[in-house]
Design a protein around this motif. Structure first.
Motif, PDB file in Angstrom:
ATOM      1  N   TRP A 166       0.858  -1.192   0.000  1.00 24.17           N
ATOM      2  CA  TRP A 166       0.000   0.000   0.000  1.00 24.17           C
ATOM      3  C   TRP A 166       0.892   1.241   0.000  1.00 24.17           C
ATOM      4  O   TRP A 166       1.483   1.623   1.008  1.00 24.17           O
ATOM      5  N   ASP A 167       1.023   1.850  -1.164  1.00 31.13           N
ATOM      6  CA  ASP A 167       1.758   3.097  -1.357  1.00 31.13           C
ATOM      7  C   ASP A 167       0.973   3.858  -2.429  1.00 31.13           C
ATOM      8  O   ASP A 167       1.368   3.921  -3.585  1.00 31.13           O
ATOM      9  N   PRO A 168      -0.213   4.385  -2.057  1.00 29.59           N
ATOM     10  CA  PRO A 168      -1.180   4.876  -3.043  1.00 29.59           C
ATOM     11  C   PRO A 168      -0.636   5.931  -4.008  1.00 29.59           C
ATOM     12  O   PRO A 168       0.140   6.805  -3.631  1.00 29.59           O
ATOM     13  N   VAL A 169      -1.085   5.789  -5.237  1.00 34.10           N
ATOM     14  CA  VAL A 169      -0.731   6.698  -6.325  1.00 34.10           C
ATOM     15  C   VAL A 169      -2.033   7.156  -6.967  1.00 34.10           C
ATOM     16  O   VAL A 169      -2.885   6.330  -7.306  1.00 34.10           O
ATOM     17  N   THR A 170      -2.180   8.457  -7.116  1.00 37.91           N
ATOM     18  CA  THR A 170      -3.360   9.001  -7.785  1.00 37.91           C
ATOM     19  C   THR A 170      -2.959   9.479  -9.173  1.00 37.91           C
ATOM     20  O   THR A 170      -2.003  10.236  -9.327  1.00 37.91           O
ATOM     21  N   VAL A 171      -3.701   8.994 -10.164  1.00 41.07           N
ATOM     22  CA  VAL A 171      -3.463   9.377 -11.551  1.00 41.07           C
ATOM     23  C   VAL A 171      -4.590  10.301 -11.988  1.00 41.07           C
ATOM     24  O   VAL A 171      -5.767  10.000 -11.772  1.00 41.07           O
TER      25      VAL A 171
END
Length: 139
Positions: free
Chosen positions: A101-106
């Motif tokens: 879990w190392d969230p990335v928002t595109v």
């Protein structure tokens, strides 16, 4: 005579500067050199140790292909296959991501075949963003 030449020189320089600083013409839909698709794709994620956001951006042009995306042609091909619907991009095959879990928002903004488009989704990590988008978000 000198005064007149000076005035002519000044007028000529003013005209040259005015033409050099004129705004470029906006491409029309019939202009074949303008891409039908022009997108700005941004990936951002929170750096846990400093609680700050880091972001990276690329541009993607399709039909004709261009921009700063590292695999622009493959990304355009993937988007053309789903008619520009980012939510319908299939996952890349043969690649698996760790369950980290190392969230990335595109976020995507721009035009797809001359129609405005926006898309935003958060993925569990950078690998998940790339794999889940058939590598369109791999950069």
């Amino acid at each position: 005579m000198r005064k007149r030449l000076g005035l002519l020189f000044a007028a000529g320089m003013a005209a040259a500067v005015a033409s050099a600083t004129a705004l470029p013409a906006v491409a029309s839909p019939s202009d074949t050199t303008a891409p039908l698709t022009s997108l700005l794709i941004t990936k951002s994620h929170l750096i846990a140790t400093s609680r700050t956001a880091a972001a990276s951006q690329v541009t993607l042009d399709c039909e004709p292909t261009g921009g700063t995306h590292p695999t622009a042609q493959a990304a355009c091909d993937a988007l053309i296959a789903v008619n520009g619907d980012f939510a319908k991009l299939p996952p890349a095959t043969g690649v698996f991501c760790l369950a980290v879990w190392d969230p990335v928002t595109v976020s995507v903004t721009g035009v797809w075949r001359q129609k405005p488009v926006t898309f935003t989704r958060t993925y569990s990590n950078d690998c998940d963003a790339a794999v889940s988008s058939d590598n369109v978000f791999r950069f």
